[in-house]
Design an enzyme around this catalytic site. Structure first.
Site, short mmCIF file in Angstrom:
data_model
loop_
_atom_site.label_atom_id
_atom_site.label_comp_id
_atom_site.label_asym_id
_atom_site.label_seq_id
_atom_site.Cartn_x
_atom_site.Cartn_y
_atom_site.Cartn_z
N SER A 144 -3.27 -7.09 3.58
CA SER A 144 -3.46 -6.90 5.03
C SER A 144 -3.82 -8.23 5.68
O SER A 144 -3.35 -8.54 6.78
CB SER A 144 -4.57 -5.88 5.29
OG SER A 144 -4.27 -4.66 4.67
N HIS A 187 0.84 -1.21 0.00
CA HIS A 187 0.00 0.00 0.00
C HIS A 187 0.87 1.26 0.00
O HIS A 187 0.62 2.21 -0.73
CB HIS A 187 -0.87 0.07 1.27
CG HIS A 187 -2.00 -0.92 1.35
ND1 HIS A 187 -2.21 -1.70 2.45
CD2 HIS A 187 -2.99 -1.22 0.47
CE1 HIS A 187 -3.29 -2.45 2.26
NE2 HIS A 187 -3.77 -2.19 1.06
#
Ligand code: PNS
Length: 159
Positions: free
Chosen positions: A128, A17
């Protein structure tokens, strides 16, 4: 002034990210990271914690601002004056979900363009969920998230 939104759950933000975030920030005058407050999804970190973690990792990037948002992404873009949404693409498996989201957003507001940035190959496996699972079993996550996020994850898994 070109403003883009980089939206996501960021529970927590990974180095993949962060890489997309930095590359997007170099393309726009301002980049707003939009952290979704998702009541339907059980998140490990609160919206405030997720915003704080991203702020800590991006404090040296002057044109980046981190905010949380509720509701529709296109409404959030409208509120902050953004004309583009940034999404990272890791592999073909991301494609279907992303096309669906693009189509919905385009229908809601065709003035907001979606721009896809390809993840670096070294991050193509990273998510994640993967990081949380590895952290849960006590595995090595130090090269997947920032040091502060690795620390926060370990503490959360303990508690
Ligand atoms: O990190 P994620 O979970 O893949 O991010 C998904 C996100 C936050 C970009 C998406 O769920 C979103 O934009 N939610 C806001 C609600 C919305 O606008 N939905 C319409 C498009 S499907």
């Amino acid at each position: 002034m070109k403003i883009a939104v980089y939206p996501g759950s960021f529970d927590p933000m990974t180095n993949g990210h962060l890489d997309i975030l930095k590359r997007a920030a170099s393309l726009f005058d301002h980049l707003i990271v939009g952290v979704l407050v998702n009541q339907n999804k059980k998140c490990l970190f609160s919206p405030e914690e997720r915003v704080d973690m991203i702020n800590e990792a991006t404090h040296d990037l002057e044109n980046v601002r981190v905010m949380h948002f509720n509701g529709l992404l296109v409404d959030f873009c409208d509120k902050v004056g953004a004309t583009a949404v940034i999404r990272g693409l890791r592999a073909v498996s991301d494609y279907e979900y992303e096309v669906q989201m693009f189509a919905a957003n385009y229908k809601l507001n065709p003035k907001v363009e979606t721009i896809f940035l390809m993840s670096q190959p070294k991050y193509s496996f990273l998510s994640s969920s993967v990081v949380k699972e590895i952290a849960f079993y006590g595995g090595h996550i130090e090269d997947m998230v920032t040091p502060a996020i690795a620390e926060a994850l370990k503490n959360r898994m303990k508690g």
